[in-house]
Design a protein around this motif. Structure first.
Motif, PDB file in Angstrom:
ATOM      1  N   LEU A 219     -53.199 -11.647 -27.924  1.00  0.00           N
ATOM      2  CA  LEU A 219     -52.750 -11.468 -26.548  1.00  0.00           C
ATOM      3  C   LEU A 219     -52.224 -10.052 -26.337  1.00  0.00           C
ATOM      4  CD1 LEU A 219     -52.742 -14.658 -26.709  1.00  0.00           C
ATOM      5  CD2 LEU A 219     -51.015 -14.530 -24.918  1.00  0.00           C
ATOM      6  N   LYS A 222     -48.788  -6.924 -22.518  1.00  0.00           N
ATOM      7  CA  LYS A 222     -48.394  -7.163 -21.135  1.00  0.00           C
ATOM      8  C   LYS A 222     -48.389  -8.656 -20.807  1.00  0.00           C
ATOM      9  CE  LYS A 222     -50.074  -5.262 -17.051  1.00  0.00           C
ATOM     10  NZ  LYS A 222     -51.136  -4.388 -16.523  1.00  0.00           N
ATOM     11  N   SER A 223     -49.448  -9.346 -21.188  1.00  0.00           N
ATOM     12  CA  SER A 223     -49.487 -10.786 -20.888  1.00  0.00           C
ATOM     13  C   SER A 223     -48.421 -11.511 -21.678  1.00  0.00           C
ATOM     14  CB  SER A 223     -50.834 -11.429 -21.211  1.00  0.00           C
ATOM     15  OG  SER A 223     -51.835 -10.528 -21.465  1.00  0.00           O
ATOM     16  N   ARG A 226     -45.109 -11.103 -19.848  1.00  0.00           N
ATOM     17  CA  ARG A 226     -45.167 -11.639 -18.499  1.00  0.00           C
ATOM     18  C   ARG A 226     -45.320 -13.161 -18.489  1.00  0.00           C
ATOM     19  NH1 ARG A 226     -49.163  -8.623 -14.717  1.00  0.00           N
ATOM     20  NH2 ARG A 226     -49.217  -9.989 -12.914  1.00  0.00           N
ATOM     21  N   TYR A 227     -46.107 -13.670 -19.416  1.00  0.00           N
ATOM     22  CA  TYR A 227     -46.443 -15.092 -19.343  1.00  0.00           C
ATOM     23  C   TYR A 227     -45.862 -15.938 -20.469  1.00  0.00           C
ATOM     24  CZ  TYR A 227     -49.864 -13.298 -16.009  1.00  0.00           C
ATOM     25  OH  TYR A 227     -50.462 -12.685 -14.956  1.00  0.00           O
ATOM     26  N   HIS A 250     -58.644 -15.533 -19.477  1.00  0.00           N
ATOM     27  CA  HIS A 250     -58.645 -14.711 -18.271  1.00  0.00           C
ATOM     28  C   HIS A 250     -57.355 -14.978 -17.508  1.00  0.00           C
ATOM     29  CE1 HIS A 250     -60.581 -12.281 -15.281  1.00  0.00           C
ATOM     30  NE2 HIS A 250     -60.426 -13.203 -14.364  1.00  0.00           N
ATOM     31  N   TYR A 251     -57.141 -16.235 -17.170  1.00  0.00           N
ATOM     32  CA  TYR A 251     -55.857 -16.670 -16.627  1.00  0.00           C
ATOM     33  C   TYR A 251     -55.100 -17.328 -17.760  1.00  0.00           C
ATOM     34  CZ  TYR A 251     -58.313 -16.068 -12.260  1.00  0.00           C
ATOM     35  OH  TYR A 251     -59.046 -15.554 -11.225  1.00  0.00           O
ATOM     36  N   VAL A 252     -53.790 -17.202 -17.739  1.00  0.00           N
ATOM     37  CA  VAL A 252     -53.002 -17.727 -18.852  1.00  0.00           C
ATOM     38  C   VAL A 252     -52.497 -19.139 -18.568  1.00  0.00           C
ATOM     39  CG1 VAL A 252     -50.876 -17.422 -20.158  1.00  0.00           C
ATOM     40  CG2 VAL A 252     -52.346 -15.457 -19.719  1.00  0.00           C
ATOM     41  N   GLU A 253     -52.029 -19.339 -17.341  1.00  0.00           N
ATOM     42  CA  GLU A 253     -51.340 -20.599 -17.060  1.00  0.00           C
ATOM     43  C   GLU A 253     -52.285 -21.795 -16.951  1.00  0.00           C
ATOM     44  OE1 GLU A 253     -48.917 -20.490 -13.583  1.00  0.00           O
ATOM     45  OE2 GLU A 253     -47.880 -22.349 -14.118  1.00  0.00           O
TER      46      GLU A 253
END
Ligand code: SAH
Length: 342
Positions: A219, A222-223, A226-227, A250-253
């Protein structure tokens, strides 16, 4: 015995075909149909001798269907109209049109297929599309059984709760003795989301060996910062992972679990008081977990695709995630095919 003639609709990368192979039924896919060019490339790569129709299902005439003279339909219609998080457009969603077309064609076929299997998301069971399907099946004289099943029922550490329907023409009603029939689904889901159930395999049985190429799956810092709180983190010794969707990587959540490769670090100790740290401090701490995405191969393993199943070189990693996210668990479908023909 003559091979069963199978029509595979919405074939994607061929999860249904793979399941048919695994079930060891004497069968031949006489046509696979899908409009997605990239999915079709993957399909051809793995099933080069199967006739692949790169066209819309609603563009196929009754005559063309009749000419195929199939005994069985395997299909996974687009699921977006029925997802709980989606708009639930159901039968009014344009993506359901082709499915309604299939239902319209079915009673008009010269020869009805003997068997049918359909896969969709949880949510389909309460849709009007499902009611239409049942009505059509009853009119045509099919007996059917519905299921909500997740790979966890087979001891696979991945949640992927899906709706399945199997139907048989003019025969005795089904008598099933397997878990996961619609009415028991909630209980089953509750049971299988725990992390300590020894009947479920560990994640590590599905992992690739760590190598240099793995670096691209870690990962980005930044992600990470942030996530961090939205991630579902699992260790190789865990016996669960969340459903991998097409947005994975692509999307984490909510798109699927990530893997903690630094196995000796305690997750709790990393997250304790982390909110009080600076960005840099947070990053330092989170980096110790060495979090990475599951590779497409690992997701394919969890889905039950065999080692020889592959992706052509030109398909990017993101595209692999997309295609796998749309696909299905091969072992679950193979079991259902065996039950259907059993
Ligand atoms: N079971 C498949 C995936 C099904 S996802 C697998 O194992 O990969 C649904 C598929 O339906 C997608 O690949 C999409 O391209 C295809 N599709 C959607 N609408 C279609 C239509 N009208 N005609 C043909 N294919 C369609």
């Amino acid at each position: 015995m003559a091979a069963l003639r199978v029509l595979e609709l919405y074939s994607g990368i061929g999860g249904m075909h793979q399941a048919l192979k695994e079930s060891c039924v004497c069968a031949e896919v006489v046509a696979a149909v899908d409009v997605n060019t990239l999915a079709n490339e993957v399909y051809k790569h793995n099933f080069p001798s199967t006739p692949l129709w790169a066209k819309t299902i609603e563009g196929i005439t009754l005559k063309e269907f009749d000419r195929l003279s199939f005994d069985m339909i395997l299909m996974s219609p687009p699921c977006q109209p029925f997802t709980r998080t989606g708009l639930q457009g159901d039968v009014s969603d344009p993506r359901t049109k082709s499915f309604l077309y299939v239902l319209d064609i079915l009673p008009r076929l010269q020869k009805l297929p003997k068997y049918l299997l359909l896969e969709n998301v949880k949510g389909f069971e309460s849709s009007s599309a499902r009611n239409e399907l049942l009505r059509t099946l009853e009119t045509c004289g099919f007996k059917y059984q519905e299921f909500l099943l997740s790979p966890t029922c087979l001891g696979i550490p991945n949640s992927r709760l899906r709706y399945f329907l199997i139907a048989k023409l003019h025969q005795e009603p089904f008598f099933f003795h397997v878990p996961g029939q619609l009415e028991t689904a909630e209980e089953m889901v509750r049971k299988h989301t725990q992390d300590n159930d020894p009947s479920i395999q560990m994640i590590k049985d599905f992992l690739e060996e760590e190598n240099e190429e793995m670096s691209q799956y870690f990962l980005a810092p930044k992600s990470l910062v942030r996530y961090a709180f939205l991630l579902d983190i699992v260790k190789p010794t865990c016996r669960r992972s969340t459903c991998f969707t097409k947005g994975y990587g692509h999307y984490v959540e909510g798109t699927g679990s990530v893997l903690q490769t630094a196995v000796d670090i305690q997750l709790e100790s990393v997250f304790k008081h982390i909110e009080n740290l600076t960005e840099e401090g947070k990053l330092m701490k989170l980096s110790t977990l060495k979090l990475r995405y599951f590779t497409p191969r690992e997701i394919a393993n969890l889905h039950g695709f065999p080692p020889e199943f592959g992706f052509p070189d030109k398909v990017s990693i993101k595209q692999c995630y997309r295609l796998l996210g749309n696909s299905l668990n091969v072992h679950v479908v193979a079991k259902l095919i065996s039950i259907l023909l059993g």
